[in-house]
Structures are given as C-alpha cells and as structure tokens.
Design a protein around this motif. Structure first.
Motif, PDB file in Angstrom:
ATOM      1  N   SER A  96       0.821  -1.213   0.000  1.00 56.20           N
ATOM      2  CA  SER A  96       0.000   0.000   0.000  1.00 56.20           C
ATOM      3  C   SER A  96       0.856   1.264   0.000  1.00 56.20           C
ATOM      4  N   ASN A  97       2.163   1.099  -0.155  1.00 53.87           N
ATOM      5  CA  ASN A  97       3.042   2.271  -0.162  1.00 53.87           C
ATOM      6  C   ASN A  97       2.903   3.082  -1.451  1.00 53.87           C
ATOM      7  N   PRO A  98       3.038   4.400  -1.349  1.00 53.56           N
ATOM      8  CA  PRO A  98       3.006   5.210  -2.568  1.00 53.56           C
ATOM      9  C   PRO A  98       4.243   4.945  -3.427  1.00 53.56           C
ATOM     10  N   GLU A 156       8.443  15.594  -0.887  1.00 51.85           N
ATOM     11  CA  GLU A 156       7.008  15.823  -0.672  1.00 51.85           C
ATOM     12  C   GLU A 156       6.274  14.517  -0.396  1.00 51.85           C
ATOM     13  N   LEU A 157       6.593  13.502  -1.187  1.00 48.57           N
ATOM     14  CA  LEU A 157       5.799  12.276  -1.114  1.00 48.57           C
ATOM     15  C   LEU A 157       6.186  11.378   0.054  1.00 48.57           C
ATOM     16  N   GLU A 159       6.929  12.235   3.109  1.00 45.57           N
ATOM     17  CA  GLU A 159       6.351  12.714   4.369  1.00 45.57           C
ATOM     18  C   GLU A 159       7.091  12.151   5.579  1.00 45.57           C
ATOM     19  N   GLY A 160       8.407  12.278   5.537  1.00 46.68           N
ATOM     20  CA  GLY A 160       9.224  11.857   6.671  1.00 46.68           C
ATOM     21  C   GLY A 160       9.549  10.377   6.726  1.00 46.68           C
ATOM     22  N   ARG A 161       8.989   9.612   5.782  1.00 45.68           N
ATOM     23  CA  ARG A 161       9.236   8.165   5.821  1.00 45.68           C
ATOM     24  C   ARG A 161      10.521   7.791   5.091  1.00 45.68           C
ATOM     25  N   ASP A 162      10.922   6.526   5.238  1.00 41.00           N
ATOM     26  CA  ASP A 162      12.067   6.003   4.501  1.00 41.00           C
ATOM     27  C   ASP A 162      11.732   5.930   3.012  1.00 41.00           C
ATOM     28  N   VAL A 163      12.792   5.834   2.219  1.00 41.56           N
ATOM     29  CA  VAL A 163      12.628   5.743   0.764  1.00 41.56           C
ATOM     30  C   VAL A 163      13.322   4.479   0.268  1.00 41.56           C
ATOM     31  N   TYR A 164      12.630   3.694  -0.536  1.00 42.32           N
ATOM     32  CA  TYR A 164      13.255   2.529  -1.164  1.00 42.32           C
ATOM     33  C   TYR A 164      13.372   2.780  -2.655  1.00 42.32           C
ATOM     34  N   VAL A 165      14.581   2.684  -3.181  1.00 44.15           N
ATOM     35  CA  VAL A 165      14.774   2.878  -4.613  1.00 44.15           C
ATOM     36  C   VAL A 165      14.914   1.499  -5.257  1.00 44.15           C
TER      37      VAL A 165
END
Ligand code: GDP
Length: 366
Positions: A96-98, A156-157, A159-165
């Motif tokens: 459900s992650n953006p 922006e997207l 919102e403070g969360r981790d990022v997975y590339v």
C-alpha cells in the motif's frame, strides 16, 4: 579456526578471494577493528555504488520486505526499455506504499518527442500492469536533468518516511542514486552505510537529514531484456549514447528493414508510405525485399546483419508479430531497441523480435 569478520557497513562476511562477490575486501582491511568491504568503503569515501550480483531469489526476498514497511517507493524504469525493465508484480511488492515512477534516460529522446505524451503512455501502461503511481517523472540521471524536481518530489511524497529505490539492472539506478547523493551532499562525506536488519547482504542505507533512510535495493536481472541477449560490445551498439536521430524510410509494400540482426520490420500492405525509425544512431539498418528477407537473415546474421556479432548462432530466433495499424501516427515499440513510427493508418506490418522481447503499439509520442 579463524573467526569470520563481517563488514560494519552491510553485514556481509568479509572475504579476499572474489572481488565480484559480496563482502570482498583487500587483506589489509581484515586486520582493522572496524572493517568495511570494498563496496561500502567506496560508498563512504567516494559516494560511489558498486553493484553486487545477487540471485533472483535474493532479490525477490528483499523486494518482499518493502510491502511491510511504511515507506515511499521510488521505482526507476528505462524509457527505452519500459516493458523490459518492468519488474513483474511490482504493485504487490510496493503493497500500500506510494510509488513515484521515474523514467530515466530522457536525454536520449529526440526533440520531436513530447514529454507529456510519454508520461501519459507510461501512466496507462503502469495501470495495465497493475500499478498506480502517485506521480511520474522523466529524468536523465546521466546529465542531471530533472534531478532537482525528483529530489523535491521525493521529499514531498515521503512525508518523513524512509525511501526505497528499486529497479531492474541497467535502468540507471546507481547513476540516479549517485546523482542524488552528490546533489544533496554536495560531494561531502555525509554518507554512511549500515546493515539493514533481517537480510544478509541487501540494501545500502543512505541516511536522510531527518533520521530516516533512503535504501538502495539491488537490481534484478530481467531475462527478457534485449540487453541480456547481447555481449558488452553489441550492447554498446544498441544503447544510444546521445539524442536519437530519427531515420525516415519511404517503403513500398513487401519491403523489409533489418535493424542490425536483432529485429526485422516487414511492410506488408497499404501502398507506398513513410516509416520513421527511432533506434541508436550506431545501429545499421538494411533495406531489402520481403521475399529475400528470410534467406538474407539465414546467411548474414552476425555478418552483414549485426549485432549480434559474437556468437550469432546462439542468438534466439525471431518471433513474428503482425499488426494492422488503424490509427495514424502509431509507434511500434520494440522494448530495449527503440520504436518505429507509422505515419498513416490502414497499414499492415509485421515485426520480428527475439523471443521474450516485448513488441507493442502506442500512440505516437510526436
Ligand atoms: P543500474 O544497473 O540500474 O544501476 O544502472 P547504471 O547506473 O549502472 O547504468 C546502466 C547504463 O545506463 C550505463 O551505461 C549508464 O551510463 C547508462 N545510463 C544511466 N543513466 C543514464 C541516463 O540518464 N542517460 C543515458 N543516456 N544513459 C544512462
């Protein structure tokens, strides 16, 4: 028995034998109190990523963990190999992650291409493949175009969360991440690597300034990619290095174009008309009569018709896809190679491409 030492960066067991395998380090490193494998050393000191080979299973295991996190997924595809660089089941991995979909290698597009049309096509393809990205961006990781917007959009997207590339091999993921690191860090030494819990060798953790992380996941090899059917030398020929120069061919019915020995385009029906070929400027195109095409290919694959240059006999057989073009200005896309624009409607054509390589129609990007 000597005690096994692990890298303080990624947690891989250190070894000195295989410089292509995880955990490789020079022997002197093993004496150190806080040893780093060469890969992590390079990330920390030069802001450079070095790929490590993993099996598809390893990769899927890692991807499977992403759905259970609360994170932003940055998903990179190669706009010249959209379908070949698509990870099957990506929507399930993201959970459900953006998802921010990033189309890389935009510097190769001819000026005539309208970016919005490409984005629109990427959107509808993604939907068909089950994914609804929050946003779609075009960038050139190599030239740096669009990177500022990408960084802003990620901020922006997430919102403070981790990022997975995530992305397949060869889409330019390392180039993209290195670009971001350099842009954000200004080349400074702010990068640290740390072990990501739950897996052995896996993700590079790039700390973001609010204490969350950007994770670089290893790239999966998609075996249907045209790139994996070729050796390094041939790959150089089909990989455009700079903006593609469209080539226009006026064809009569029953004429054939060979794109090197990698694909073939037969014009079957519809009267004399123009086709515009968009492939690497270095790829030779041969025109012949349809009736001679089979024989020419059998005799000249690997010689006149190259690439494939090396080991042409091992190159997979070409599969025929026939299309009746009902809309004017339609692109026939051969994933990983380029596309052919059919200017007028009412034409019948056939494209022959290696088995597994996607061939499809889309509204022209021009
Ligand atoms: P990875 O396997 O996804 O990490 O991909 P790499 O970063 O190693 O890049 C794969 C290939 O694509 C290399 O030959 C890069 O030079 C090339 N590449 C990466 N980004 C771009 C780009 O924005 N434009 C172009 N033209 N080539 C790129």
């Amino acid at each position: 028995m000597t005690e096994e030492k692990t890298c303080i960066g990624c947690g891989a067991v250190l070894q000195t034998e295989d410089d292509k395998a995880p955990g490789f380090a020079p022997a002197s490193t093993l004496e150190k109190e806080m040893p780093l494998c060469r890969r992590c050393f390079r990330v920390r000191n030069y802001n450079e990523l070095e790929p490590v080979p993993l099996t598809d299973d390893d990769f899927l295991k890692i991807l499977n963990t992403i759905g259970s996190k609360d994170a932003l997924v940055v998903y990179i595809v190669d706009i010249f190999d959209f379908n070949g660089s698509w990870i099957p089941g990506m929507h399930r991995f993201a959970g459900s992650n953006p998802v921010l979909l990033v189309g890389n290698k935009a510097d190769l597009l001819p000026k005539s291409v309208k970016p919005n049309k490409l984005i629109h096509w990427m959107k509808s393809e993604s939907r068909q493949l089950g994914l609804q990205p929050e946003d779609i961006l075009l960038v050139s990781a190599d030239k740096g175009t669009g990177i500022d917007s990408a960084i802003r959009r990620i901020e922006e997207l997430r919102e403070g969360r981790d990022v997975y590339v995530v992305g397949c091999t060869n889409v330019g993921k390392s180039t993209f991440i290195n670009r971001i690191i350099k842009q954000v860090a200004g080349g400074g030494d702010v990068i640290t690597v740390s072990h990501f819990p739950g897996t052995t060798l896996d993700m590079i953790d790039i700390p973001l300034d609010d204490g969350s992380s950007m994770f670089d996941t290893p790239g999966i090899i998609n075996h249907h990619q045209m790139a994996h059917l070729l050796d390094a030398k041939d790959l150089k020929v089909i990989t455009p290095k700079k903006e593609i120069k469209p080539k226009v061919f006026q064809l009569n019915e029953e004429q054939t174009l060979f794109l090197g020995g990698l694909a073939r385009f037969d014009y079957l029906k519809g009267g004399r008309t123009a086709f515009t070929v968009h492939v690497s400027n270095a790829l030779d195109i041969h025109r012949t009569k349809l009736e001679k095409a089979d024989d020419l290919y059998a005799r000249q694959k690997g010689d006149l018709l190259t690439p494939p240059a090396a080991d042409a006999d091992a190159f997979p057989a070409l599969v025929r896809h026939e299309f009746s073009i009902s809309e004017e200005k339609t692109d026939i896309v051969i994933s990983g190679l380029g596309w052919i624009t059919v200017q007028q409607s009412g034409k019948v054509v056939a494209v022959h491409a290696p088995e597994g390589v996607a061939v499809m129609l889309r509204p022209s990007l021009i």
